[in-house]
Structure formats: structure tokens, C-alpha cells
Design a protein around this motif. Structure first.
Motif, PDB file in Angstrom:
ATOM      1  N   ALA A 233     -33.404 -23.243 -48.742  1.00 18.47           N
ATOM      2  CA  ALA A 233     -34.074 -22.355 -49.602  1.00 18.47           C
ATOM      3  C   ALA A 233     -35.097 -21.190 -49.175  1.00 18.47           C
TER       4      ALA A 233
ATOM      5  N   ASP B  37     -28.502 -15.372 -53.062  1.00 15.25           N
ATOM      6  CA  ASP B  37     -28.611 -15.439 -54.528  1.00 15.25           C
ATOM      7  C   ASP B  37     -30.342 -15.909 -54.693  1.00 15.25           C
TER       8      ASP B  37
ATOM      9  N   THR C  40     -33.243 -17.519 -57.513  1.00 14.59           N
ATOM     10  CA  THR C  40     -33.565 -18.229 -58.823  1.00 14.59           C
ATOM     11  C   THR C  40     -34.320 -17.415 -59.787  1.00 14.59           C
TER      12      THR C  40
ATOM     13  N   ILE D 181     -31.618 -18.319 -52.018  1.00 13.28           N
ATOM     14  CA  ILE D 181     -30.782 -19.669 -52.118  1.00 13.28           C
ATOM     15  C   ILE D 181     -29.253 -18.773 -51.630  1.00 13.28           C
TER      16      ILE D 181
ATOM     17  N   ARG E 265     -29.415 -23.661 -56.720  1.00 17.13           N
ATOM     18  CA  ARG E 265     -29.792 -22.714 -57.561  1.00 17.13           C
ATOM     19  C   ARG E 265     -29.901 -23.213 -59.145  1.00 17.13           C
TER      20      ARG E 265
ATOM     21  N   ASP F 144     -33.435 -23.510 -60.840  1.00 13.19           N
ATOM     22  CA  ASP F 144     -33.616 -22.657 -61.908  1.00 13.19           C
ATOM     23  C   ASP F 144     -34.135 -23.610 -63.340  1.00 13.19           C
TER      24      ASP F 144
END
Lengths: 242, 293
Positions: free
Chosen positions: A86, A102, A104, A203, A211, A215
Motif C-alpha cells: 500500500a 486503486d 481507498t 493499493i 482495499r 476502507d
């Protein structure tokens, strides 16, 4: 029907186990050069708002986390090639980055970026320093000013001090501490510019479980107010909270 | 570190400096000097081995082997170092992981490349995702050593290849006349004599290697250049007990002195080595030693 439920349960269980197995240690990549978001403290450890948030998120998601520093320039390539899991490095959520990795949800609300210069009437269409591959660099390039890119945030400010650039353009929350400490040498110029969709954790696109876990942890931190407490702790009372 | 360092804002002068220079962060800086010296100590013999192998292959009488040796020398020498350094960190790592993936997870069906992601099964990860940070650091360091060895090995190979040719042909013929096999000639006559011809080139290479160590930084190893930049940067009072302005110049000046000292010591040592190697050799250096004695 019964077998179906059982199979589903078994599948869910193995999926959960696979997740726990894959993420027995989650490696968090950061830059370590962007106070108050992340920096190396006097003891040589990673400290700052994101260090606190990251540790709290890992505790809530029941993950063991380990911190890794990486150059800003190669922070995304090293994530996608799997050197850490991450990115938590003051990275604004943008559509461009979202194509590669991606994000969060944001753990730092969208804020303004500001120009800082030696005088308030500095020429903002002249030479403006910004860090490479940041949203600020993109903005300066499109604003018509001459963009002067540097690898580290430190160098962008140094460029203004030694006269190579007319102004530096960066996150307000990063520059605020520097302007305060400069004893009047540096000052804000022009108007603040709202940029980016807040700061989120980056991520790998293939890593939906991590993720989702993060989240959920961010949501719980937002709900019980711990995130706001941390925001005020690191950015002062004026910071935008959730 | 010292008891009086509890509140640095009340200190000044040398006491302040003594506290400042012994923070945990500075310890990381000093530790990094060890990393650089260790890298040199490991890389030099490894690249010499690579070079020796490359040179021996290049002068092999088996054509394909000779081609491989020559290709290694010319390809690596012809590509900018920095390209290799940037390429290798990612490429070598992914090649290793790919090989392990093929062996350890044959039942894996998902593609390894998904968009921009490079995904291998957990068991194939290098180092394993759950291994402690020091394992990751040692792994990163080893990749750095390997990269340095490949790059500098090619230069060493070229030097040794030339040095092997510089050994007088008559010496080898004499050895053959005594009935030695090719292997024996290589081991007993060629190799012991080639060093004197190789040393000027190798000592050059050593100097370049010393100067190339800051490239470690590119390989993600926290070396002295990383720390000098980090420590020298402006520190605002909110985030440190030792605020200061832009001191990068002083830190880099210190690095400059460090590198100059290191190269000076190397020069002295190499000079002595050269004296010893020329002793009794059929070269001008050896001849003048004989006359002086």
C-alpha cells in the motif's frame, strides 16, 4: 441446498484464510519527506499524520504492518511490482493515478494547494517549482507558468529560497509549517487553488481485499472521530475535518 | 544519547552539536557508511570473479562459449550504467519471482500480469511478504551487489582479456614446450603473470566503483547520499527537536571529503600492490626493480 450453503461457507472461509495468509504482513510504502504527512523523526523512525493513521488502520483491520520508505518518483511502479502492498504518502486521489492503481476512500479531505514565494506579489506566471509527478506539477504545467520540477519537496522550497524559482506550489498543509518557521522570509502568494480529491491509500488493483479492509477501517475511524483527532493533532485547529 | 540532550532547545554550541550528531537519525547515517564499505568489500571480488569468468570465456577455443563471453563484455560495456541499474532492480527481481512461481505454484491459473500489476503467488514472493524488514533490506542489498558485479564485471573482463593477451607469447610457448596442457599453461603461466598487466586497468575500475556507490540510492538502499540529503534538508521546529536551515551543502561536503580519503587510501594501497606484483616480472617496472636491488 445444504451442500450449496456449505460449499459457499467453505469457499468464504478459504478466501478469508487466503487473505490472511497473503497479508500476514502488510508493507506500507511512504516517502518520509513530506511533513506533517510523513517524515523521518529525530530517532530515525517514520512519523507524522500518516504514521499515526496507518498504525491505527492496521490495528483496526487486525493486520501486522511494516513501514518502508521509497522515493516518490518510483513509488507507484514499486507498488505494482509488489515491493510493498500500500502507498500511504500524502497521495491525492486523481483519475490518472486511478487508472494504474486503486485508492481507498480519502482519509484526508480535499484541500487547497497554495503558492509560496519570497514576496506576496511574486510572479505566478514566471518560474514555479513543484515536485515531480504531483497534481501540483500538472496544474503548474497547465497554468502557463514555467514548471521547475524537483524530486523531493525539500528541493522545491530550496529553489524559492535561492531564487531559482519565483514561487513553489504545493499542498497548503505541507507549506504552512515551513512558512511559519521561516520567520517572515516566505509568504503566501496569490489565491489558494482547490486540487485533487483528497488523500487516499494507494493499493494494487488486483488487491481488492486489502482495499476493502482498509476502507472499512477508515470508515470506522471517521465514525468515532479518531481521524478528526489525529487531523487536529498534526495540522492544527484550522484543518478541514470530517 | 547523552543525559543533557533531553531538551536540546536550551543547549548551544558544542553541546548542542554533540546531541545533534548523536540522534537516531544520524546513527542511520553512520551505519550507511558501513553499508557502502560492505558493498565495496563484497562487490570488488565478485565483479573480479565475473570478469575472470567473462575473460576466460571470451578467449575460449569453443566458439559459442567465446561468443557468450564477448557478447557479455560488449553489451554490458555499451549500455549506460544507470539504465542497467534502473532496469535490473525491477527486472532481476521479477525474473527470480517468475522462476520461483513456476516451480512453487504450478496450479496457479491467473495471469501473472494483470494490467500493470505483477502478481505471483505468495510462496514465490522474494523475499516472502511476511519476512521481517531486515530480510527485505538484505535482499535489496544483494540485488545491488549483483547489479554492480554484472556491470563492473564486464569492464574487468575486458581488462583481464587484454592482460591475458599481453603476457608474452614466448612464455606460453615455452610452457607448452615443457609439455604442459592448455589448462596447465593457463593456470601456471598465464594467470600468475597477467595481473601485472591488469592492475593499472583494475585500479582504475576500483576508483570508478568507489565513485559509483552513490548509485545504491537508485537501487532503494538507504546509502550515505540518501541520509545526507535527508539530514541536510531544512528542518522546521514543529517536527524536530533540532531545527536548522538548509545544511545539505555541509553534508555533501563531508561526503566529498569521505570519498577523497577513500580514494587516497586506495591509491596508496594499489601503488604498493603494483610494486609487489612487478617484482621479478619481465616488464620495465620489474627490470628497474632488479637494477635497483
Amino acid at each position: 441446498m445444504k451442500t450449496l450453503t456449505l460449499t459457499t461457507a467453505a469457499l468464504a472461509l478459504t478466501a478469508g484464510m487466503a487473505f490472511a495468509d497473503a497479508h500476514s504482513t502488510v508493507r506500507l510504502g511512504t516517502e518520509g519527506a513530506y511533513p506533517p504527512f510523513n517524515f523521518i523523526n529525530d530517532a530515525g523512525e517514520i512519523d507524522g499524520f500518516e504514521a499515526d493513521v496507518g498504525n491505527e488502520l492496521c490495528a483496526r483491520a487486525e493486520l501486522t504492518c511494516e513501514w518502508v520508505t521509497n522515493e516518490w518518483d518510483s513509488i507507484i511502479p514499486n507498488l505494482v511490482s509488489g515491493n510493498y502492498d500500500a502507498i500511504i504518502a500524502g497521495m491525492s486521489i486523481t483519475a490518472e493515478r486511478d487508472e494504474v492503481i486503486d485508492f481507498t476512500q480519502d482519509y484526508f479531505p480535499p484541500t487547497a494547494s497554495v503558492y509560496v514565494a519570497l514576496s506576496a506579489d511574486a510572479d505566478l506566471t514566471g518560474v514555479v517549482a513543484a515536485q515531480t509527478s504531483t497534481i501540483q506539477a500538472g496544474y503548474v504545467a497547465e497554468s502557463g507558468a514555467t514548471l521547475l520540477e524537483y524530486a523531493t519537496p525539500e528541493e522545491t522550497v530550496a529553489a524559492v529560497r535561492n531564487g531559482e524559482a519565483d514561487a513553489v506550489f504545493a499542498d497548503y498543509d505541507f507549506l504552512a509549517a515551513i512558512v511559519d518557521a521561516s520567520g517572515g522570509e516566505l509568504t503566501y502568494a496569490g489565491e489558494p487553488v482547490p486540487l485533487g480529491g483528497g488523500v487516499g491509500m494507494g493499493i494494487r488493483e488486483s488487491d481488492a481485499e486489502l482495499r476493502d479492509a482498509m476502507d472499512a477501517a477508515i470508515t470506522s475511524m471517521k465514525e468515532d472521530g479518531t481521524l478528526n483527532t489525529l487531523l487536529v493533532k498534526w495540522f492544527g485547529d484550522d484543518v478541514t475535518t470530517y | 544519547m547523552f543525559a543533557y540532550c533531553a531538551d536540546p532547545s536550551t543547549l548551544d554550541g558544542l553541546t548542542w552539536l554533540s546531541c545533534y550528531l548523536t540522534t537516531g537519525k544520524h546513527m542511520g547515517f553512520y551505519y550507511a557508511f558501513g553499508t557502502v564499505l560492505l558493498l565495496l568489500a563484497i562487490t570488488a571480488p565478485v565483479s573480479l570473479a565475473f570478469g575472470f569468468g567473462g575473460a576466460a570465456m571470451a578467449r575460449s577455443r569453443i566458439l559459442p562459449v567465446s561468443w557468450i563471453g564477448k557478447a557479455y563484455i560488449s553489451v554490458v560495456r555499451g549500455v549506460p550504467d544507470i539504465v542497467f541499474f534502473l532496469f535490473f532492480v525491477i527486472a532481476i527481481d521479477q525474473i527470480f519471482e517468475l522462476i520461483r512461481h513456476k516451480i512453487k505454484c504450478p496450479e496457479w491459473t491467473e495471469p501473472i500480469r494483470q494490467g500493470s500489476d505483477f502478481i505471483v503467488c505468495q510462496a514465490a514472493k522474494l523475499p516472502l511478504g511476511n519476512s521481517p524488514q531486515w530480510v527485505h533490506e538484505v535482499y535489496g542489498f544483494s540485488i545491488a551487489v549483483l547489479t554492480f558485479a554484472i556491470v563492473f564485471g564486464a569492464f574487468a573482463a575486458n581488462i583481464l582479456f587484454g592482460a591475458m593477451r599481453a603476457v608474452p607469447r614466448a612464455q606460453l610457448e615455452t610452457a607448452e614446450a615443457y609439455g604442459m596442457s592448455h589448462r596447465q599453461v593457463f593456470r601456471r603461466v598465464l594467470v600468475p603473470q597477467m595481473w601485472v598487466y591488469a592492475l593499472p586497468g583494475l585500479s582504475n575500475l576500483w576508483m570508478v566503483l568507489i565513485k559509483a556507490t552513490p548509485l545504491l540510492f537508485l537501487l532503494g538502499v538507504e546509502d550515505i547520499v540518501y541520509w545526507a540529503r535527508e539530514l541536510g534538508g531544512t528542518k522546521t521546529p514543529q517536527f524536530t527537536a533540532y531545527p536548522h536551515g538548509d545544511w545539505r551543502m555541509w553534508y555533501f561536503l563531508f561526503l566529498l571529503v569521505f570519498y577523497l580519503c577513500l580514494t587516497k587510501v586506495s591509491e596508496v594501497v594499489l601503488e604498493r600492490l603494483m610494486l609487489r606484483l612487478t617484482h621479478g616480472q619481465a616488464t620495465t617496472g620489474g627490470e628497474s626493480q632488479r637494477r635497483a636491488a
